[in-house]
Design an enzyme around this catalytic site. Structure first.
Site, PDB file in Angstrom:
ATOM      1  N   ASP A  10     -11.693   1.903 -23.860  1.00 61.21           N
ATOM      2  CA  ASP A  10     -11.644   1.809 -22.375  1.00 61.21           C
ATOM      3  C   ASP A  10     -11.700   3.055 -21.874  1.00 61.21           C
ATOM      4  OD1 ASP A  10     -12.828  -0.888 -21.890  1.00 61.21           O
ATOM      5  OD2 ASP A  10     -10.545  -1.467 -21.670  1.00 61.21           O
ATOM      6  N   PRO A  70       0.960  -1.249  -0.152  1.00 60.08           N
ATOM      7  CA  PRO A  70       0.057  -0.140   0.145  1.00 60.08           C
ATOM      8  C   PRO A  70       0.920   1.354  -0.127  1.00 60.08           C
ATOM      9  CG  PRO A  70      -0.191  -1.153   2.023  1.00 60.08           C
ATOM     10  CD  PRO A  70       0.648  -2.007   1.207  1.00 60.08           C
ATOM     11  N   ARG A 116      -5.265  -7.411 -20.642  1.00 56.70           N
ATOM     12  CA  ARG A 116      -6.256  -7.008 -21.619  1.00 56.70           C
ATOM     13  C   ARG A 116      -5.483  -6.149 -22.653  1.00 56.70           C
ATOM     14  NH1 ARG A 116     -11.388  -6.167 -20.505  1.00 56.70           N
ATOM     15  NH2 ARG A 116     -11.665  -4.287 -21.605  1.00 56.70           N
ATOM     16  N   GLU A 135       2.298  -7.973   8.685  1.00 54.76           N
ATOM     17  CA  GLU A 135       2.550  -6.604   8.586  1.00 54.76           C
ATOM     18  C   GLU A 135       3.260  -6.148   7.630  1.00 54.76           C
ATOM     19  OE1 GLU A 135       1.459  -4.429  11.051  1.00 54.76           O
ATOM     20  OE2 GLU A 135       0.630  -6.342  11.753  1.00 54.76           O
TER      21      GLU A 135
HETATM   22  N1  SAM Z   1       1.620  -2.710   7.476  1.00 50.84           N
HETATM   23  C1  SAM Z   1       1.566  -2.614   6.138  1.00 50.84           C
HETATM   24  C2  SAM Z   1       1.367  -0.992   5.948  1.00 50.84           C
HETATM   25  O1  SAM Z   1       0.452  -0.388   6.605  1.00 50.84           O
HETATM   26  O2  SAM Z   1       1.786  -0.441   4.801  1.00 50.84           O
HETATM   27  C3  SAM Z   1       0.210  -3.161   5.320  1.00 50.84           C
HETATM   28  C4  SAM Z   1       0.546  -4.505   5.304  1.00 50.84           C
HETATM   29  S1  SAM Z   1      -0.927  -5.441   4.547  1.00 50.84           S
HETATM   30  C5  SAM Z   1      -1.869  -6.130   5.924  1.00 50.84           C
HETATM   31  C6  SAM Z   1      -0.193  -6.857   3.985  1.00 50.84           C
HETATM   32  C7  SAM Z   1       0.165  -7.172   2.498  1.00 50.84           C
HETATM   33  O3  SAM Z   1      -0.791  -6.879   1.546  1.00 50.84           O
HETATM   34  C8  SAM Z   1       1.301  -5.912   2.174  1.00 50.84           C
HETATM   35  O4  SAM Z   1       2.601  -6.470   2.352  1.00 50.84           O
HETATM   36  C9  SAM Z   1       1.139  -6.019   0.384  1.00 50.84           C
HETATM   37  O5  SAM Z   1       1.561  -7.040  -0.163  1.00 50.84           O
HETATM   38  C10 SAM Z   1      -0.225  -6.137   0.399  1.00 50.84           C
HETATM   39  N2  SAM Z   1      -1.571  -4.846   0.298  1.00 50.84           N
HETATM   40  C11 SAM Z   1      -2.183  -4.514   1.299  1.00 50.84           C
HETATM   41  N3  SAM Z   1      -2.853  -3.474   0.588  1.00 50.84           N
HETATM   42  C12 SAM Z   1      -2.324  -3.070  -0.619  1.00 50.84           C
HETATM   43  C13 SAM Z   1      -2.546  -2.261  -1.548  1.00 50.84           C
HETATM   44  N4  SAM Z   1      -3.530  -1.214  -1.152  1.00 50.84           N
HETATM   45  N5  SAM Z   1      -1.881  -2.322  -2.729  1.00 50.84           N
HETATM   46  C14 SAM Z   1      -0.941  -3.416  -3.045  1.00 50.84           C
HETATM   47  N6  SAM Z   1      -0.811  -4.240  -2.016  1.00 50.84           N
HETATM   48  C15 SAM Z   1      -1.390  -4.285  -0.827  1.00 50.84           C
END
Ligand code: SAM
Length: 247
Positions: free
Chosen positions: A169, A89, A154, A116
């Protein structure tokens, strides 16, 4: 186009690849997608892929060794990837432009985090990109990986039956798509716009271009700041702004 997806939940990813446009692309050989179980690259007999965070605190962190071993194994068996994407994220936002950029490469590896997140050294050691699919936190990188594979696929010739759908699109030309209708011509008291029933191709073309601009103006006006519009579109946009008292 080659994709390799590394995850602790391979069945979840495989289920997402098993239907629709992407599955057809795999069946006809235009897409080559492999899903790798991260536990197969663990270094201990318990097949651990996570451990407690240094410094304390809640949750678990994904260990670096299995992920780095997975990327090395993919390099040996499948060749060096053009991009190794860490799903996070905290990454750069995945957009249509990013899909076009990655789609122009031949081979993309996607690393799915859980818990995490991933030990931060993985970013420096193997990742070429860190991508987010939006400003929200999911429990894992599997859904983001499927989103990215779908959006890129796509764009690969032969995956979507009629390439005109992709060209028209939303975002492909910097603006949103025009509204679509099918039979019946009247439903719930609402009639399909007359021009679409007229059989007049030039009027239909102009109506679609104008309503695409109207949609963009109403729903995502900021897109118009960067969209590359031709003379006809600029004139239509001026007209729409005047009609709405926006200029
Ligand atoms: N503690 C992290 C933070 O707050 O940045 C979040 C970890 S999340 C619970 C677990 C995993 O989900 C991440 O390592 C990532 O691979 C994936 N993930 C969660 N949200 C995402 C998003 N918006 N885009 C891409 N990957 C995401």
């Amino acid at each position: 186009m080659k994709f390799d997806i590394v995850t602790i939940f391979p069945r979840m990813v495989e289920a997402g690849l098993a239907e629709g446009v992407v599955s057809r692309g795999i069946e006809c050989g235009v897409l080559d997608v492999r899903v790798h179980d991260l536990r197969g690259f663990a270094v201990d007999r318990h097949r651990s892929v996570d451990d407690e965070p240094y410094g304390g605190g809640p949750g678990m962190v994904m260990k670096p060794e299995p992920l780095v071993r997975a990327v090395e194994d993919i390099r040996r068996r499948r060749g060096k990837a053009d991009a190794v994407v860490l799903l996070s994220p905290q990454g750069r936002m995945f957009t249509q432009a990013e899909a076009v950029r990655l789609g122009a490469l031949g081979h993309v590896v996607l690393l799915c985090g859980r818990y995490e997140g991933i030990d931060d050294r993985v970013r420096a050691l193997v990742a070429t990109d860190e991508l987010s699919i939006g400003d929200y936190v999911l429990s894992g990188g599997e859904l983001p990986a499927l989103v990215i594979v779908d959006a890129i696929s796509r764009l690969v010739p032969g995956v979507v039956g009629d390439s005109r759908s992709v060209e028209e699109d939303s975002f492909s030309r910097g603006v949103l798509d025009y509204p679509h209708y099918t039979r019946p011509s009247e439903f719930g008291g609402c009639r399909v716009p007359e021009v679409l029933l007229s059989g007049h191709h030039e009027d239909v073309r102009r109506w679609r271009r104008k309503t695409a601009l109207l949609r963009t103006l109403e729903h995502r006006p900021a897109l118009l700041d960067t969209a590359e519009l031709d003379d006809e579109q600029r004139a239509m946009l001026d007209e729409l702004r005047k009609e709405r008292g926006l200029s």
